[in-house]
Design a protein around this motif. Sequence first.
Motif, PDB file in Angstrom:
ATOM      1  N   ASN A   1       0.791  -1.232   0.000  1.00 51.27           N
ATOM      2  CA  ASN A   1       0.000   0.000   0.000  1.00 51.27           C
ATOM      3  C   ASN A   1       0.822   1.280   0.000  1.00 51.27           C
ATOM      4  O   ASN A   1       0.272   2.366  -0.158  1.00 51.27           O
ATOM      5  CB  ASN A   1      -0.955   0.002   1.193  1.00 51.27           C
ATOM      6  N   THR A   2       2.151   1.180   0.188  1.00 51.18           N
ATOM      7  CA  THR A   2       2.988   2.380   0.155  1.00 51.18           C
ATOM      8  C   THR A   2       4.030   2.369  -0.951  1.00 51.18           C
ATOM      9  O   THR A   2       4.551   3.421  -1.310  1.00 51.18           O
ATOM     10  CB  THR A   2       3.737   2.564   1.491  1.00 51.18           C
ATOM     11  N   SER A   3       4.372   1.198  -1.467  1.00 52.48           N
ATOM     12  CA  SER A   3       5.460   1.044  -2.437  1.00 52.48           C
ATOM     13  C   SER A   3       6.775   1.566  -1.865  1.00 52.48           C
ATOM     14  O   SER A   3       7.590   2.168  -2.559  1.00 52.48           O
ATOM     15  CB  SER A   3       5.146   1.763  -3.756  1.00 52.48           C
TER      16      SER A   3
ATOM     17  N   ASP B   1       3.773   6.679  12.376  1.00 53.93           N
ATOM     18  CA  ASP B   1       3.476   8.023  12.865  1.00 53.93           C
ATOM     19  C   ASP B   1       3.674   9.057  11.765  1.00 53.93           C
ATOM     20  O   ASP B   1       3.520  10.260  11.995  1.00 53.93           O
ATOM     21  CB  ASP B   1       4.354   8.365  14.069  1.00 53.93           C
ATOM     22  N   LYS B   2       3.993   8.574  10.567  1.00 56.47           N
ATOM     23  CA  LYS B   2       4.262   9.457   9.438  1.00 56.47           C
ATOM     24  C   LYS B   2       3.039   9.589   8.521  1.00 56.47           C
ATOM     25  O   LYS B   2       2.170   8.719   8.483  1.00 56.47           O
ATOM     26  CB  LYS B   2       5.440   8.924   8.620  1.00 56.47           C
ATOM     27  N   ALA B   3       3.017  10.673   7.775  1.00 57.06           N
ATOM     28  CA  ALA B   3       1.977  10.870   6.763  1.00 57.06           C
ATOM     29  C   ALA B   3       2.415  10.132   5.501  1.00 57.06           C
ATOM     30  O   ALA B   3       3.006  10.704   4.587  1.00 57.06           O
ATOM     31  CB  ALA B   3       1.780  12.351   6.483  1.00 57.06           C
ATOM     32  N   LEU B   4       2.155   8.846   5.466  1.00 55.69           N
ATOM     33  CA  LEU B   4       2.666   7.992   4.399  1.00 55.69           C
ATOM     34  C   LEU B   4       1.887   8.188   3.092  1.00 55.69           C
ATOM     35  O   LEU B   4       0.652   8.218   3.092  1.00 55.69           O
ATOM     36  CB  LEU B   4       2.553   6.516   4.822  1.00 55.69           C
ATOM     37  N   PRO B   5       2.591   8.293   1.979  1.00 58.03           N
ATOM     38  CA  PRO B   5       1.899   8.213   0.684  1.00 58.03           C
ATOM     39  C   PRO B   5       1.386   6.788   0.522  1.00 58.03           C
ATOM     40  O   PRO B   5       2.054   5.842   0.933  1.00 58.03           O
ATOM     41  CB  PRO B   5       3.002   8.537  -0.322  1.00 58.03           C
ATOM     42  N   SER B   6       0.231   6.609  -0.044  1.00 57.06           N
ATOM     43  CA  SER B   6      -0.332   5.258  -0.063  1.00 57.06           C
ATOM     44  C   SER B   6      -1.328   5.062  -1.196  1.00 57.06           C
ATOM     45  O   SER B   6      -1.850   6.037  -1.774  1.00 57.06           O
ATOM     46  CB  SER B   6      -1.036   4.961   1.265  1.00 57.06           C
ATOM     47  N   LEU B   7      -1.622   3.810  -1.473  1.00 55.85           N
ATOM     48  CA  LEU B   7      -2.621   3.467  -2.475  1.00 55.85           C
ATOM     49  C   LEU B   7      -4.023   3.888  -2.046  1.00 55.85           C
ATOM     50  O   LEU B   7      -4.776   4.436  -2.863  1.00 55.85           O
ATOM     51  CB  LEU B   7      -2.566   1.968  -2.780  1.00 55.85           C
ATOM     52  N   PRO B   8      -4.441   3.669  -0.790  1.00 52.21           N
ATOM     53  CA  PRO B   8      -5.764   4.168  -0.401  1.00 52.21           C
ATOM     54  C   PRO B   8      -5.917   5.678  -0.619  1.00 52.21           C
ATOM     55  O   PRO B   8      -6.980   6.144  -1.059  1.00 52.21           O
ATOM     56  CB  PRO B   8      -5.844   3.805   1.077  1.00 52.21           C
TER      57      PRO B   8
ATOM     58  N   THR C   1     -12.681   3.311   0.272  1.00 51.13           N
ATOM     59  CA  THR C   1     -11.669   2.316   0.620  1.00 51.13           C
ATOM     60  C   THR C   1     -12.010   1.616   1.922  1.00 51.13           C
ATOM     61  O   THR C   1     -12.569   2.221   2.842  1.00 51.13           O
ATOM     62  CB  THR C   1     -10.274   2.967   0.757  1.00 51.13           C
ATOM     63  N   ALA C   2     -11.657   0.333   2.005  1.00 55.63           N
ATOM     64  CA  ALA C   2     -11.879  -0.449   3.232  1.00 55.63           C
ATOM     65  C   ALA C   2     -10.962  -1.656   3.228  1.00 55.63           C
ATOM     66  O   ALA C   2     -10.632  -2.204   2.169  1.00 55.63           O
ATOM     67  CB  ALA C   2     -13.333  -0.897   3.342  1.00 55.63           C
ATOM     68  N   THR C   3     -10.548  -2.072   4.412  1.00 53.62           N
ATOM     69  CA  THR C   3      -9.711  -3.264   4.554  1.00 53.62           C
ATOM     70  C   THR C   3     -10.364  -4.234   5.520  1.00 53.62           C
ATOM     71  O   THR C   3     -11.032  -3.814   6.472  1.00 53.62           O
ATOM     72  CB  THR C   3      -8.286  -2.888   5.007  1.00 53.62           C
TER      73      THR C   3
ATOM     74  N   TYR D   1      -3.298   1.620   9.747  1.00 56.37           N
ATOM     75  CA  TYR D   1      -4.451   1.949   8.906  1.00 56.37           C
ATOM     76  C   TYR D   1      -4.720   3.447   8.885  1.00 56.37           C
ATOM     77  O   TYR D   1      -5.153   4.009   7.872  1.00 56.37           O
ATOM     78  CB  TYR D   1      -5.676   1.182   9.387  1.00 56.37           C
ATOM     79  N   SER D   2      -4.439   4.103  10.020  1.00 51.88           N
ATOM     80  CA  SER D   2      -4.591   5.556  10.068  1.00 51.88           C
ATOM     81  C   SER D   2      -3.553   6.238   9.177  1.00 51.88           C
ATOM     82  O   SER D   2      -3.865   7.172   8.433  1.00 51.88           O
ATOM     83  CB  SER D   2      -4.448   6.044  11.512  1.00 51.88           C
ATOM     84  N   ALA D   3      -2.304   5.752   9.236  1.00 53.81           N
ATOM     85  CA  ALA D   3      -1.232   6.343   8.434  1.00 53.81           C
ATOM     86  C   ALA D   3      -1.457   6.121   6.942  1.00 53.81           C
ATOM     87  O   ALA D   3      -1.159   6.991   6.120  1.00 53.81           O
ATOM     88  CB  ALA D   3       0.113   5.762   8.854  1.00 53.81           C
ATOM     89  N   ILE D   4      -1.970   4.941   6.594  1.00 59.39           N
ATOM     90  CA  ILE D   4      -2.212   4.621   5.190  1.00 59.39           C
ATOM     91  C   ILE D   4      -3.441   5.356   4.656  1.00 59.39           C
ATOM     92  O   ILE D   4      -3.504   5.713   3.483  1.00 59.39           O
ATOM     93  CB  ILE D   4      -2.370   3.091   5.015  1.00 59.39           C
ATOM     94  N   GLY D   5      -4.422   5.568   5.530  1.00 62.67           N
ATOM     95  CA  GLY D   5      -5.582   6.353   5.127  1.00 62.67           C
ATOM     96  C   GLY D   5      -6.802   5.576   4.684  1.00 62.67           C
ATOM     97  O   GLY D   5      -7.570   6.038   3.837  1.00 62.67           O
TER      98      GLY D   5
END
Length: 621
Positions: free
Chosen positions: A297-299, A314-321, A331-333, A348-352
Motif C-alpha cells: 500500500n505504500t510502495s 506516525d508518518k503521513a505515508l503516501p499510499s494506495l488508499p 476504501t476499506a480493509t 491503517y490511520s497512516a495509510i488512510g
Amino acid sequence: MTRVSLITRFLNRRFYYFTIILLIKSIVARDVVFGNGFSWLTLLTELPFFFAVFCLIEYFAGKRKMYYYLIVNLMFTVLYFSILMYYKYYGIIVTTDALSQADKVTQVGESTYSLMDPYYMLIFLDIIVIAVVLLLPKFRKARQSADLRPRKSKLWMAAFALSITVCLVNVLPNRASMNENKQAEEMGLLDYEVYNLVDKMMEEETLTPMSEITQAKINELKGITEPTTPKYFGAAKGKNVIILQMESYQDFLIGLKVGGVEITPNMNKLVQETAHYKNFYTMVGQGTTSDAEYVVNTSLYVPKHKAATDVNVDKALPSLPKVMKANGYATATFHTNAVDFWNRRELYSAIGWDKFYDQAFYGDEDHVAFGASDEVLYKKTLPELVKMDQADKPFYSMVISMSAHHPYNIPTSKYRIELPAEFKDDSLVTRYLKAQNYADYALGQFIDGLKSSGLWDDSIVLMYGDHQGLPLYSLDDDEKALMKEMLGTDYGHTEMFNIPLIMHVPGVTQPSEVDQVGGQVDILPTVANLVGASLANQIHFGEDLLNQSSELIPMRHFLPSGSVIDNENLFVPGIEYKDGTNHKVTDGTLTTSGGVTEDEYNRALELLHLSDSYVQQLPHK
C-alpha cells in the motif's frame, strides 16, 4: 579431606565449570546457525567473551560470586535460546530490536513454540540443577567459605585485558561486512550482539536530503525509464479494485499434486483464466503479514530490523488508499484478527483507509489460527463488498486471509485431503499442505461469490502471498527431502521467497503464465496505472508491471543485508560482495557467472537508504 572442603574446592573452580557450561551452549547455538558448532573458530570467538565477564566477577565481587555467575549464565542462556528460536524462523541473527518485540511471542505463542526442538530446553537444565543444589542447607557453609577466598587481582585483570583484546581482534576486522550472519560467525555470537548494540547507539545515520530523493533518481537506480504514454493507463478506470492477501502462500503450490491429489484445485482453475506472475517475490520484514500490507500500500521498503508498524506509522505515508480516494474511490480493509495486533490501528490511520473491519465485526466463530476462519472471512466480507459496489462510486478493498497461518494447526474437521504415508501428521510440510488446501477451499467459495454477484466482471482482482510459509531454516532433513521429492529440486531461498501474483483485469489481462520478475512493492504503481491515477507527485519504489520488463529488488530480513534479486538471480553477499552467492530465480541453482553485478548490488543498497531517508523525513500524520 572432609566433604565440605571438597565442595569448597569445587565451588572455587566456578570460573572453569561455568566456562565449560557456556561453551557447550555456544556450540549448540553455532551448530544450528552456522553448522560449525565444535571448531577452533568457536573456541576463538566465544571463549574470550566468557573470560572477560568472569574476570570482572572474580575481581569485583567479594561475596555471592556464585550468584553473579548464575545470573550471567542465565542471561547468556536466554540470549543463546533467543538466537536459536529467531534463526529457526527468520534465518538471521536476533538483535536487540527484535528482542524488544518479545511481547508478540505471547500473542503468536503457538507459532513460536512450534519452532522449538525439545533439546533446546536442555540448555536451561544446568541453571535449575545448580540453583537447587545451592539452596540446600549443607552447601551454605561451603559456599560462604568459597566466597571468602582471597582474590588474585592482578591475575584477573591481566586475564580480562587479554580477553577484551581477543574480542576486539574478532570484531574490528569484520565490521564492514553487510552479511549479519557472517559477521556473527566471525565475531562470535556474544561479541556480535554487543557490537550491534554499541553500533546502534553510536550510529549517526546520514539522511539523503528530501530534495535529492526524486522519482527520476529512484528509476535510475532501478535501471528503468517510465514511458511518456504508458500502456493500459486508465484501461480499468472506474472499476473496483479488490486485493486479496493470502496467508503464507507460496508459488510452488500452484499445480502441485501429491499422491495424485491437487493441493490447491481452485487456484489451479483460477490461473487458467488470469495472468499468473510466477517469479514474484515477498518483501516483508519482521512484521511479516503487516509488513506485506505496508509494502503493497505504500510502495516503500520495510525498515531495517523492525516492523514497519513499530517505526513508520506516525508518518503521513503516501499510499494506495490515498491515491484511490483522490480519484473518487471508497476504501476499506478486512481482517479477522484484532486491529491492535501489530499496531494495525496506527498503520491503517497512516495509510488512510476510510474503514477497517476486524475481529469486532467478524467475531470469533469457527476459530482458526488467530480469529474467525477464512470461510467466515469471505462469507461476511462479500455482502459488504456488494454494498460498496451499490454506492455511487467505485471502491478499493483489501481482504486478508489468515487460516493458513504458521504453524498450520487447523482443526482436523477442516481436513479435506489425505496425503501419502510418508507425509507424517507431525510434519510442518504436511500441516502446511493441509492448511493451504483448506484455505483454497474457502477461496473457491469467495471467487464463486464474486462471480455470481457480478463483482468479478466489474473489478480488478489481484491475489498474492504475503510471505513464505515454509522457512528453509525450520525444516529438518526429512522435510527437506520431502520438499525435494515434491518439487523435483532442492528447496532453497528462491523457492522460499517466491510467491504468486494473480492478476485479473477485465479487458486487459489474458490467461497467461508470466516470467517477468516482480515484488510486492510493484502492486501500487501497477494498480494506479490501470485506474488512470497519476503518480507524478508521489514517490514510489515499485514499478508498473505492465510497462516494465526488468526489476531490481533489495531484500530485507529473512536474508542478510545486501541481498538482492534482479531479472535472473537472487544474490546473497558473503563478508563482502566478492564472496557472495548467486541463485538462479528459475530453479535456485548456484551460478558463478552472469549473476547480480556489483553495480546492481550497490544500487540496491542505495535504494534502501533512499527509502529509509524518505520515510524518516516525512511529516508526522
